[in-house]
Motif scaffolding. Structure first.
Motif, PDB file in Angstrom:
ATOM      1  N   LEU A  87       0.694  -1.147  -0.016  1.00  0.00           N
ATOM      2  CA  LEU A  87       0.000  -0.003   0.065  1.00  0.00           C
ATOM      3  C   LEU A  87       0.899   1.041   0.021  1.00  0.00           C
ATOM      4  O   LEU A  87       0.482   2.246  -0.531  1.00  0.00           O
ATOM      5  N   THR A  88       2.101   1.286   0.558  1.00  0.00           N
ATOM      6  CA  THR A  88       2.710   2.473   0.924  1.00  0.00           C
ATOM      7  C   THR A  88       4.148   2.537  -0.023  1.00  0.00           C
ATOM      8  O   THR A  88       4.826   3.542  -0.066  1.00  0.00           O
ATOM      9  N   ASN A  89       4.576   1.374  -0.430  1.00  0.00           N
ATOM     10  CA  ASN A  89       5.866   1.422  -1.268  1.00  0.00           C
ATOM     11  C   ASN A  89       7.025   1.515  -0.193  1.00  0.00           C
ATOM     12  O   ASN A  89       8.174   2.007  -0.465  1.00  0.00           O
ATOM     13  N   LEU A  90       6.704   1.172   1.149  1.00  0.00           N
ATOM     14  CA  LEU A  90       7.797   1.432   1.915  1.00  0.00           C
ATOM     15  C   LEU A  90       8.909   0.211   1.823  1.00  0.00           C
ATOM     16  O   LEU A  90       8.477  -0.695   1.380  1.00  0.00           O
ATOM     17  N   GLY A  91      10.146   0.415   2.382  1.00  0.00           N
ATOM     18  CA  GLY A  91      10.993  -0.809   2.658  1.00  0.00           C
ATOM     19  C   GLY A  91      10.527  -1.791   3.675  1.00  0.00           C
ATOM     20  O   GLY A  91       9.641  -1.504   4.550  1.00  0.00           O
ATOM     21  N   LEU A  92      11.320  -2.847   3.439  1.00  0.00           N
ATOM     22  CA  LEU A  92      10.777  -3.968   4.691  1.00  0.00           C
ATOM     23  C   LEU A  92      11.178  -3.376   6.118  1.00  0.00           C
ATOM     24  O   LEU A  92      10.183  -3.257   6.748  1.00  0.00           O
ATOM     25  N   LYS A  93      12.215  -2.538   6.127  1.00  0.00           N
ATOM     26  CA  LYS A  93      12.422  -2.115   7.660  1.00  0.00           C
ATOM     27  C   LYS A  93      11.316  -1.074   8.012  1.00  0.00           C
ATOM     28  O   LYS A  93      10.966  -1.046   9.215  1.00  0.00           O
ATOM     29  N   ALA A  95       8.217  -0.677   6.910  1.00  0.00           N
ATOM     30  CA  ALA A  95       6.994  -1.179   7.087  1.00  0.00           C
ATOM     31  C   ALA A  95       6.962  -1.922   8.363  1.00  0.00           C
ATOM     32  O   ALA A  95       6.035  -1.926   8.963  1.00  0.00           O
ATOM     33  N   LYS A  96       8.082  -2.676   8.815  1.00  0.00           N
ATOM     34  CA  LYS A  96       7.983  -3.316   9.894  1.00  0.00           C
ATOM     35  C   LYS A  96       8.069  -2.410  11.156  1.00  0.00           C
ATOM     36  O   LYS A  96       7.342  -2.672  12.127  1.00  0.00           O
ATOM     37  N   ASP A  97       8.592  -1.396  11.272  1.00  0.00           N
ATOM     38  CA  ASP A  97       8.649  -0.341  12.224  1.00  0.00           C
ATOM     39  C   ASP A  97       7.250   0.317  12.409  1.00  0.00           C
ATOM     40  O   ASP A  97       6.753   0.341  13.351  1.00  0.00           O
ATOM     41  N   LEU A  98       6.728   0.382  11.123  1.00  0.00           N
ATOM     42  CA  LEU A  98       5.207   0.933  11.174  1.00  0.00           C
ATOM     43  C   LEU A  98       4.287   0.025  11.937  1.00  0.00           C
ATOM     44  O   LEU A  98       3.551   0.488  12.939  1.00  0.00           O
ATOM     45  N   VAL A  99       4.467  -1.246  11.628  1.00  0.00           N
ATOM     46  CA  VAL A  99       3.348  -2.317  12.192  1.00  0.00           C
ATOM     47  C   VAL A  99       3.972  -2.550  13.692  1.00  0.00           C
ATOM     48  O   VAL A  99       2.902  -2.504  14.530  1.00  0.00           O
ATOM     49  N   ASP A 100       5.202  -2.633  14.023  1.00  0.00           N
ATOM     50  CA  ASP A 100       5.608  -2.612  15.433  1.00  0.00           C
ATOM     51  C   ASP A 100       5.281  -1.508  16.271  1.00  0.00           C
ATOM     52  O   ASP A 100       4.925  -1.650  17.422  1.00  0.00           O
ATOM     53  N   ASN A 101       4.966  -0.244  15.757  1.00  0.00           N
ATOM     54  CA  ASN A 101       4.628   0.688  16.536  1.00  0.00           C
ATOM     55  C   ASN A 101       3.355   1.137  16.463  1.00  0.00           C
ATOM     56  O   ASN A 101       2.707   2.361  16.655  1.00  0.00           O
ATOM     57  N   ALA A 102       2.509   0.388  16.042  1.00  0.00           N
ATOM     58  CA  ALA A 102       1.000   0.687  15.874  1.00  0.00           C
ATOM     59  C   ALA A 102       0.582   1.195  17.097  1.00  0.00           C
ATOM     60  O   ALA A 102       0.961   0.684  18.035  1.00  0.00           O
ATOM     61  N   PRO A 103      -0.557   2.036  17.295  1.00  0.00           N
ATOM     62  CA  PRO A 103      -1.435   2.766  16.126  1.00  0.00           C
ATOM     63  C   PRO A 103      -0.334   3.692  15.494  1.00  0.00           C
ATOM     64  O   PRO A 103      -0.102   4.514  15.997  1.00  0.00           O
ATOM     65  N   LYS A 104      -0.609   3.615  14.146  1.00  0.00           N
ATOM     66  CA  LYS A 104       0.159   4.460  12.963  1.00  0.00           C
ATOM     67  C   LYS A 104      -0.618   4.773  12.071  1.00  0.00           C
ATOM     68  O   LYS A 104      -1.221   3.585  11.442  1.00  0.00           O
ATOM     69  N   PRO A 105      -0.585   6.091  11.292  1.00  0.00           N
ATOM     70  CA  PRO A 105      -1.323   5.962   9.971  1.00  0.00           C
ATOM     71  C   PRO A 105      -0.495   5.145   9.048  1.00  0.00           C
ATOM     72  O   PRO A 105       0.900   5.404   8.811  1.00  0.00           O
ATOM     73  N   VAL A 106      -1.186   4.606   8.149  1.00  0.00           N
ATOM     74  CA  VAL A 106      -0.533   3.975   7.030  1.00  0.00           C
ATOM     75  C   VAL A 106      -0.815   4.639   5.665  1.00  0.00           C
ATOM     76  O   VAL A 106       0.313   5.098   4.974  1.00  0.00           O
ATOM     77  N   LEU A 107      -1.903   5.313   5.541  1.00  0.00           N
ATOM     78  CA  LEU A 107      -2.233   6.289   4.447  1.00  0.00           C
ATOM     79  C   LEU A 107      -2.697   7.557   5.110  1.00  0.00           C
ATOM     80  O   LEU A 107      -3.880   7.506   5.924  1.00  0.00           O
ATOM     81  N   GLU A 108      -2.528   8.644   4.479  1.00  0.00           N
ATOM     82  CA  GLU A 108      -3.143   9.995   4.952  1.00  0.00           C
ATOM     83  C   GLU A 108      -3.674  10.701   3.830  1.00  0.00           C
ATOM     84  O   GLU A 108      -3.117  10.835   2.986  1.00  0.00           O
ATOM     85  N   HIS A 109      -4.848  11.549   4.098  1.00  0.00           N
ATOM     86  CA  HIS A 109      -5.493  12.239   3.158  1.00  0.00           C
ATOM     87  C   HIS A 109      -5.777  11.623   1.780  1.00  0.00           C
ATOM     88  O   HIS A 109      -5.519  12.208   0.595  1.00  0.00           O
ATOM     89  N   VAL A 110      -6.536  10.232   1.898  1.00  0.00           N
ATOM     90  CA  VAL A 110      -6.629   9.805   0.709  1.00  0.00           C
ATOM     91  C   VAL A 110      -8.172   9.666   0.359  1.00  0.00           C
ATOM     92  O   VAL A 110      -8.805   9.832   1.516  1.00  0.00           O
ATOM     93  N   PRO A 111      -8.833   9.500  -0.515  1.00  0.00           N
ATOM     94  CA  PRO A 111     -10.179   9.429  -0.962  1.00  0.00           C
ATOM     95  C   PRO A 111     -10.563   8.427  -0.241  1.00  0.00           C
ATOM     96  O   PRO A 111      -9.912   7.435   0.185  1.00  0.00           O
ATOM     97  N   LYS A 112     -12.195   8.399   0.141  1.00  0.00           N
ATOM     98  CA  LYS A 112     -12.798   7.557   0.767  1.00  0.00           C
ATOM     99  C   LYS A 112     -12.629   6.118   0.298  1.00  0.00           C
ATOM    100  O   LYS A 112     -12.462   5.013   0.857  1.00  0.00           O
ATOM    101  N   GLU A 113     -12.975   5.969  -1.148  1.00  0.00           N
ATOM    102  CA  GLU A 113     -12.704   4.662  -1.920  1.00  0.00           C
ATOM    103  C   GLU A 113     -11.406   3.934  -1.547  1.00  0.00           C
ATOM    104  O   GLU A 113     -11.387   2.641  -1.265  1.00  0.00           O
ATOM    105  N   GLN A 114     -10.500   4.858  -1.607  1.00  0.00           N
ATOM    106  CA  GLN A 114      -9.118   4.325  -1.424  1.00  0.00           C
ATOM    107  C   GLN A 114      -8.802   3.757  -0.021  1.00  0.00           C
ATOM    108  O   GLN A 114      -8.297   2.772   0.362  1.00  0.00           O
ATOM    109  N   ALA A 115      -9.308   4.420   0.948  1.00  0.00           N
ATOM    110  CA  ALA A 115      -9.336   4.079   2.314  1.00  0.00           C
ATOM    111  C   ALA A 115     -10.122   2.898   2.546  1.00  0.00           C
ATOM    112  O   ALA A 115      -9.579   2.198   3.426  1.00  0.00           O
ATOM    113  N   ASP A 116     -11.013   2.954   2.116  1.00  0.00           N
ATOM    114  CA  ASP A 116     -12.075   1.683   2.400  1.00  0.00           C
ATOM    115  C   ASP A 116     -11.155   0.224   1.785  1.00  0.00           C
ATOM    116  O   ASP A 116     -11.273  -0.845   2.378  1.00  0.00           O
ATOM    117  N   GLN A 117     -10.591   0.358   0.685  1.00  0.00           N
ATOM    118  CA  GLN A 117      -9.817  -0.428   0.054  1.00  0.00           C
ATOM    119  C   GLN A 117      -8.654  -1.112   0.636  1.00  0.00           C
ATOM    120  O   GLN A 117      -8.335  -2.410   0.866  1.00  0.00           O
TER     121      GLN A 117
END
Length: 132
Positions: A87-93, A95-117
């Protein structure tokens, strides 16, 4: 000799005889004299009616951008990391840091349809997700 206090109707009658430029000057002087700011007509229309809850104001202005927030990875952390990377094109490290430190935003300021998907994909991978 004291001046006569004008009623609201008397004031309105006076305003009816003024040009738009004269009314504009009056509003400016009123704001300066009383140190206030006149509300724009659209802002007044968006305000909730007296006695209405705060939700009425939010409904009056439709939200067009959303944030997808990873609340938790669940028990399938690897799948969630893979989906975050997709979803984000982040590198492995990253993306792992984002998941490990949840709650964290994955996507910001996106249209409703993209957020729902994105929410559907992350939940299918086992994550808990909030769309705000």
């Amino acid at each position: 000799m004291p001046t006569k206090k004008l009623s609201a109707d008397d004031l309105l009658d006076q305003f009816k005889d003024m040009t738009l430029l004269e009314l504009n000057e009056f509003v400016k002087k009123f704001e300066e004299t009383f140190d206030v700011q006149a509300a724009a007509p659209m802002a007044m229309a968006a305000m909730p009616a007296a006695g209405a809850g705060a939700g009425a104001a939010e409904e009056a202005e439709e939200k067009t951008e959303f944030d997808v927030v990873l609340a938790g990875a669940g028990d399938k952390k690897i799948q969630v990391i893979k989906e975050v990377r997709a979803l984000t094109n982040l590198g492995l490290k990253e993306a792992k840091d984002l998941v490990d430190n949840a709650p964290k935003p994955v996507l910001e300021h996106v249209p409703k349809e993209q957020a729902d998907q994105a929410k559907e994909k992350l939940e299918a991978a086992g994550a808990s997700v909030d769309v705000k």
